[in-house]
Every structure is written in structure tokens, then in C-alpha cells.
Design a protein around this motif. Structure first.
Motif, PDB file in Angstrom:
ATOM      1  N   THR A 144      30.193  34.105  85.442  1.00 54.19           N
ATOM      2  CA  THR A 144      31.690  34.083  85.757  1.00 54.19           C
ATOM      3  C   THR A 144      32.479  33.714  84.565  1.00 54.19           C
ATOM      4  O   THR A 144      31.973  32.792  83.784  1.00 54.19           O
ATOM      5  CB  THR A 144      32.118  33.406  87.048  1.00 54.19           C
ATOM      6  OG1 THR A 144      33.400  33.849  87.440  1.00 54.19           O
ATOM      7  CG2 THR A 144      31.835  31.844  87.058  1.00 54.19           C
ATOM      8  N   ASP A 145      33.573  34.154  84.602  1.00 53.06           N
ATOM      9  CA  ASP A 145      34.817  33.525  83.789  1.00 53.06           C
ATOM     10  C   ASP A 145      35.640  32.713  84.443  1.00 53.06           C
ATOM     11  O   ASP A 145      36.039  32.970  85.454  1.00 53.06           O
ATOM     12  CB  ASP A 145      35.410  34.706  83.209  1.00 53.06           C
ATOM     13  CG  ASP A 145      34.664  35.348  82.170  1.00 53.06           C
ATOM     14  OD1 ASP A 145      33.673  35.003  81.616  1.00 53.06           O
ATOM     15  OD2 ASP A 145      34.916  36.752  81.761  1.00 53.06           O
ATOM     16  N   THR A 152      27.309  30.546  82.835  1.00 56.21           N
ATOM     17  CA  THR A 152      26.120  31.069  83.571  1.00 56.21           C
ATOM     18  C   THR A 152      25.411  30.078  84.697  1.00 56.21           C
ATOM     19  O   THR A 152      25.450  28.904  84.147  1.00 56.21           O
ATOM     20  CB  THR A 152      25.195  31.249  82.382  1.00 56.21           C
ATOM     21  OG1 THR A 152      25.420  32.382  81.379  1.00 56.21           O
ATOM     22  CG2 THR A 152      23.816  31.855  83.021  1.00 56.21           C
ATOM     23  N   ALA A 153      25.206  30.442  85.745  1.00 59.24           N
ATOM     24  CA  ALA A 153      24.901  29.817  86.809  1.00 59.24           C
ATOM     25  C   ALA A 153      23.569  30.207  87.280  1.00 59.24           C
ATOM     26  O   ALA A 153      23.254  31.383  87.106  1.00 59.24           O
ATOM     27  CB  ALA A 153      25.568  29.627  87.943  1.00 59.24           C
ATOM     28  N   TRP A 154      22.544  29.275  87.670  1.00 59.74           N
ATOM     29  CA  TRP A 154      21.375  29.640  88.320  1.00 59.74           C
ATOM     30  C   TRP A 154      21.232  28.961  89.651  1.00 59.74           C
ATOM     31  O   TRP A 154      21.454  27.719  89.822  1.00 59.74           O
ATOM     32  CB  TRP A 154      20.277  29.179  87.471  1.00 59.74           C
ATOM     33  CG  TRP A 154      20.140  29.526  86.187  1.00 59.74           C
ATOM     34  CD1 TRP A 154      20.666  29.010  85.083  1.00 59.74           C
ATOM     35  CD2 TRP A 154      19.265  31.099  85.745  1.00 59.74           C
ATOM     36  NE1 TRP A 154      20.512  30.029  83.997  1.00 59.74           N
ATOM     37  CE2 TRP A 154      19.631  30.880  84.366  1.00 59.74           C
ATOM     38  CE3 TRP A 154      18.738  31.761  86.426  1.00 59.74           C
ATOM     39  CZ2 TRP A 154      19.030  32.175  83.716  1.00 59.74           C
ATOM     40  CZ3 TRP A 154      17.878  32.898  85.646  1.00 59.74           C
ATOM     41  CH2 TRP A 154      18.231  32.893  84.440  1.00 59.74           C
ATOM     42  N   GLU A 179      26.227  26.093  83.228  1.00 57.20           N
ATOM     43  CA  GLU A 179      26.586  25.812  81.876  1.00 57.20           C
ATOM     44  C   GLU A 179      27.640  26.755  81.246  1.00 57.20           C
ATOM     45  O   GLU A 179      27.353  27.873  81.611  1.00 57.20           O
ATOM     46  CB  GLU A 179      25.511  25.241  80.927  1.00 57.20           C
ATOM     47  CG  GLU A 179      24.522  26.599  80.491  1.00 57.20           C
ATOM     48  CD  GLU A 179      23.537  26.121  79.803  1.00 57.20           C
ATOM     49  OE1 GLU A 179      23.465  25.094  79.097  1.00 57.20           O
ATOM     50  OE2 GLU A 179      22.244  26.998  79.739  1.00 57.20           O
ATOM     51  N   ASP A 180      28.564  26.306  80.260  1.00 61.50           N
ATOM     52  CA  ASP A 180      29.205  27.374  79.612  1.00 61.50           C
ATOM     53  C   ASP A 180      28.665  27.885  78.380  1.00 61.50           C
ATOM     54  O   ASP A 180      27.678  27.220  77.882  1.00 61.50           O
ATOM     55  CB  ASP A 180      30.682  26.425  79.459  1.00 61.50           C
ATOM     56  CG  ASP A 180      30.614  25.755  77.965  1.00 61.50           C
ATOM     57  OD1 ASP A 180      31.245  26.010  77.040  1.00 61.50           O
ATOM     58  OD2 ASP A 180      29.845  24.608  78.080  1.00 61.50           O
ATOM     59  N   ASP A 181      29.024  28.894  77.615  1.00 61.45           N
ATOM     60  CA  ASP A 181      28.588  29.457  76.625  1.00 61.45           C
ATOM     61  C   ASP A 181      28.555  28.787  75.297  1.00 61.45           C
ATOM     62  O   ASP A 181      27.577  29.075  74.419  1.00 61.45           O
ATOM     63  CB  ASP A 181      28.705  31.158  76.439  1.00 61.45           C
ATOM     64  CG  ASP A 181      30.370  31.098  76.237  1.00 61.45           C
ATOM     65  OD1 ASP A 181      30.806  30.001  76.413  1.00 61.45           O
ATOM     66  OD2 ASP A 181      30.574  32.279  75.494  1.00 61.45           O
ATOM     67  N   PHE A 187      25.948  21.343  84.090  1.00 63.27           N
ATOM     68  CA  PHE A 187      25.365  20.471  85.366  1.00 63.27           C
ATOM     69  C   PHE A 187      24.140  21.043  85.595  1.00 63.27           C
ATOM     70  O   PHE A 187      23.809  22.005  86.047  1.00 63.27           O
ATOM     71  CB  PHE A 187      26.583  20.924  86.521  1.00 63.27           C
ATOM     72  CG  PHE A 187      27.917  20.648  86.157  1.00 63.27           C
ATOM     73  CD1 PHE A 187      28.688  19.564  86.764  1.00 63.27           C
ATOM     74  CD2 PHE A 187      28.705  21.597  85.352  1.00 63.27           C
ATOM     75  CE1 PHE A 187      29.923  19.336  86.362  1.00 63.27           C
ATOM     76  CE2 PHE A 187      29.943  21.297  84.951  1.00 63.27           C
ATOM     77  CZ  PHE A 187      30.471  20.185  85.637  1.00 63.27           C
ATOM     78  N   ASP A 188      23.154  19.796  85.833  1.00 60.84           N
ATOM     79  CA  ASP A 188      21.824  20.124  86.087  1.00 60.84           C
ATOM     80  C   ASP A 188      21.474  19.332  87.284  1.00 60.84           C
ATOM     81  O   ASP A 188      21.500  18.076  87.454  1.00 60.84           O
ATOM     82  CB  ASP A 188      21.055  19.775  84.878  1.00 60.84           C
ATOM     83  CG  ASP A 188      21.405  20.687  83.684  1.00 60.84           C
ATOM     84  OD1 ASP A 188      20.536  21.615  83.678  1.00 60.84           O
ATOM     85  OD2 ASP A 188      22.223  20.434  82.882  1.00 60.84           O
ATOM     86  N   LEU A 189      20.998  19.972  88.273  1.00 60.44           N
ATOM     87  CA  LEU A 189      20.601  19.067  89.666  1.00 60.44           C
ATOM     88  C   LEU A 189      19.002  18.557  89.234  1.00 60.44           C
ATOM     89  O   LEU A 189      18.343  18.912  88.794  1.00 60.44           O
ATOM     90  CB  LEU A 189      20.188  20.392  90.654  1.00 60.44           C
ATOM     91  CG  LEU A 189      19.819  19.679  92.028  1.00 60.44           C
ATOM     92  CD1 LEU A 189      20.723  19.051  92.760  1.00 60.44           C
ATOM     93  CD2 LEU A 189      19.333  20.892  93.007  1.00 60.44           C
TER      94      LEU A 189
END
Length: 288
Positions: A144-145, A152-154, A179-181, A187-189
Motif C-alpha cells: 500500500t501507499d 509492504t506488509a505480511w 516496513e517501508d521501501d 514493525f515486527d511481531l
């Protein structure tokens, strides 16, 4: 006896389902635009209930707990300065997501006041078919922007939540990593566990409800003249105050300060300190 056992089991399951869940994220940030090698890392909580979720700093929660305990005990000898200093946070905001109304509410402090706005930009995700595994979770990619950055999300459907850290949500699962490009923010769980009630965060000072665009304008004004916000509050903005009780920073009277100077010296030192803090936070998570 069998009937009693069934009732007891039903009550137990109801109790379990009513519990709230805390997801702990490691947040990695490069807040200084001129010094990207200065990497800040701290933990943040995403607390999820049936009605809402709340994202906030672990250090802020610990600081609030210390302040509350000190106030409740009558003040005692005051705060342990070293302990409070060790709990400084780069995540001074909190974000609440209302599940029923699908509304995201953002709170952050500018000077002595807390500003509140409702997010007005819906997230538009592009979900990829790409999958991988992060820790114990099977995750899927989405992009997403948002806020002037490409993210980019997982996310995983292994957990029954459609939520994530910061303002991120709206995917068919819980965001495990985002995370951003540019590699400035991630942000990491790390872990999750059951909790009781979602805490009510302390809001010292006035709470002012504004539109997001006005909040951005106030931030810009604060960067240009931070002391007016610290000593007067609001920077001259027409506000809707939804709570009160805050006072600004009051300069020491006469020669009562440690340096023996006057209020002009105090103001100058405070201005230098605040401007240095602003300089070190010149690469915000939202660029626009």
C-alpha cells in the motif's frame, strides 16, 4: 453433575473468548533524516478486544504506571530520574481503532496539549499471491501507499484478527510484519499473550480535537516556534477542547533555578533543547 459440568465449560469458554490479546511489536526507526545510522528500536503494544484495538509504546505504558504509582502514594521522594530517562520513547502517539465504526483515532502531544484527530485516508491494499513463513506463521504479501511512503506488509490468517500495528489494518488477517521501501520504519511481531483490560492511557494537559490537516499545520507551527506551545499552549489555534486540567511549563521565579539565571535563560535553554529534539525527529513516519 454432567449438566453442571457442561455449564462450567460454557462459562469457561465465554471467559476465554472475553479475554483481550496483546501483540508485542518491535519497532525499528530512523527518525533523524540527516543521520540514518542512528537507528532507534523499542517495543510497542497492539491490544485487541472485541470492540477495539489500541497501539502504543511499551515505554509509555511503563512511564504512566510509575507516574500513577508515585501520585497514588502521595509523591514520596518523586520520580527516579534515571529510570524515567531510560523509558524515553520515540512513539509518543497512540492509535485506537473502533471496530464497529471502522474509525481510526490518532492522539499525539504537541507542546503541552494532546491533539486528537480521526484518520480520513482509507488504506487501499494490493494483495499478492506471494507467501512465505515468518516465525511460526504462514504469511501473505500485501502492499500500500500511505503517508508518503510505500509499505509492504505480511499478514497471517492463522490468527483471527484483521488488524496490525500503527494505522495499518483492513487485510484479511493480522499483520506480522510491515516496513517501508526506504527501510526507515518497520514493525515486527515478536510475541502475543492474553491480558485483562486494555489500559486507559494517561493524558496530561488539555485534549484538543482537530481535523488531521489542522494537526499537520500545528506540527509545522511547533517546529518553527516550539516555546510558544510549551509556555502558552495551542500556538494560537482555535481549538475544541474536550478535556482540561493541564498547565504549561512555568519558568522558575527569580533566582530559584539551579543555574541562578532568570526566566529568560530558562526559556532559551528550553527552546534549544526542544529544537534539538525536533532536529533528531526530522524523518517522521508520515511524510505527507
Amino acid at each position: 453433575m454432567k449438566k453442571i459440568g457442561i455449564i462450567a465449560l460454557a462459562l469457561f469458554m465465554q471467559h476465554i473468548s472475553a479475554q483481550n490479546n496483546r501483540f508485542v511489536y518491535q519497532v525499528t526507526m530512523k527518525p533523524d533524516a540527516e543521520n540514518k545510522s542512528d537507528i532507534k528500536t523499542e517495543n510497542a503494544y497492539l491490544d485487541i478486544s472485541a470492540e477495539k484495538s489500541l497501539f502504543y509504546s511499551e515505554n509509555r505504558y511503563k512511564r504512566d504506571s510509575i507516574i500513577q504509582a508515585t501520585v497514588s502514594s502521595g509523591g514520596g521522594r518523586g520520580f527516579n530520574r534515571d529510570q524515567m530517562e531510560s523509558l524515553r520513547s520515540n512513539i509518543n502517539y497512540s492509535i485506537e481503532k473502533d471496530k464497529k465504526n471502522q474509525q481510526i483515532t490518532f492522539k499525539d502531544r504537541i507542546g503541552r496539549d494532546v491533539y486528537v484527530y480521526e484518520e480520513d485516508r482509507p488504506l487501499s491494499w494490493k494483495i499478492s499471491s506471494e507467501t512465505t513463513k515468518i516465525g511460526e506463521y504462514k504469511v501473505q504479501k500485501a502492499e500500500t501507499d500511505f503517508g508518503g511512503r510505500k509499505w509492504t506488509a505480511w499478514f497471517t490468517t492463522d490468527l483471527p484478527y484483521q488488524d496490525g500495528p500503527y494505522k495499518f489494518s483492513g487485510l484479511p488477517g493480522l499483520i506480522v510484519k510491515v516496513e517501508d521501501d526506504k527501510g526507515d520504519y518497520s514493525f515486527d511481531l515478536m510475541k502475543n499473550y492474553k491480558i485483562g483490560e486494555i489500559p486507559a492511557l494517561n493524558q496530561f494537559g488539555n485534549t484538543i480535537k482537530v481535523k488531521r490537516g489542522d494537526f499537520v499545520k500545528q506540527q509545522d507551527k511547533f517546529k518553527k516556534d516550539p516555546v510558544s506551545f510549551m509556555t502558552q499552549g495551542g500556538g494560537g489555534f482555535a481549538q475544541t477542547r474536550i478535556a482540561g486540567g493541564g498547565g504549561g511549563i512555568t519558568p522558575p521565579r527569580g533566582g530559584g533555578n539551579r543555574g541562578g539565571g532568570n526566566s529568560g535563560d530558562f526559556r532559551k535553554r528550553m527552546e534549544e533543547r526542544v529544537k534539538e529534539e525536533i532536529k533528531k525527529n526530522s524523518n517522521p513516519i508520515e511524510l505527507q
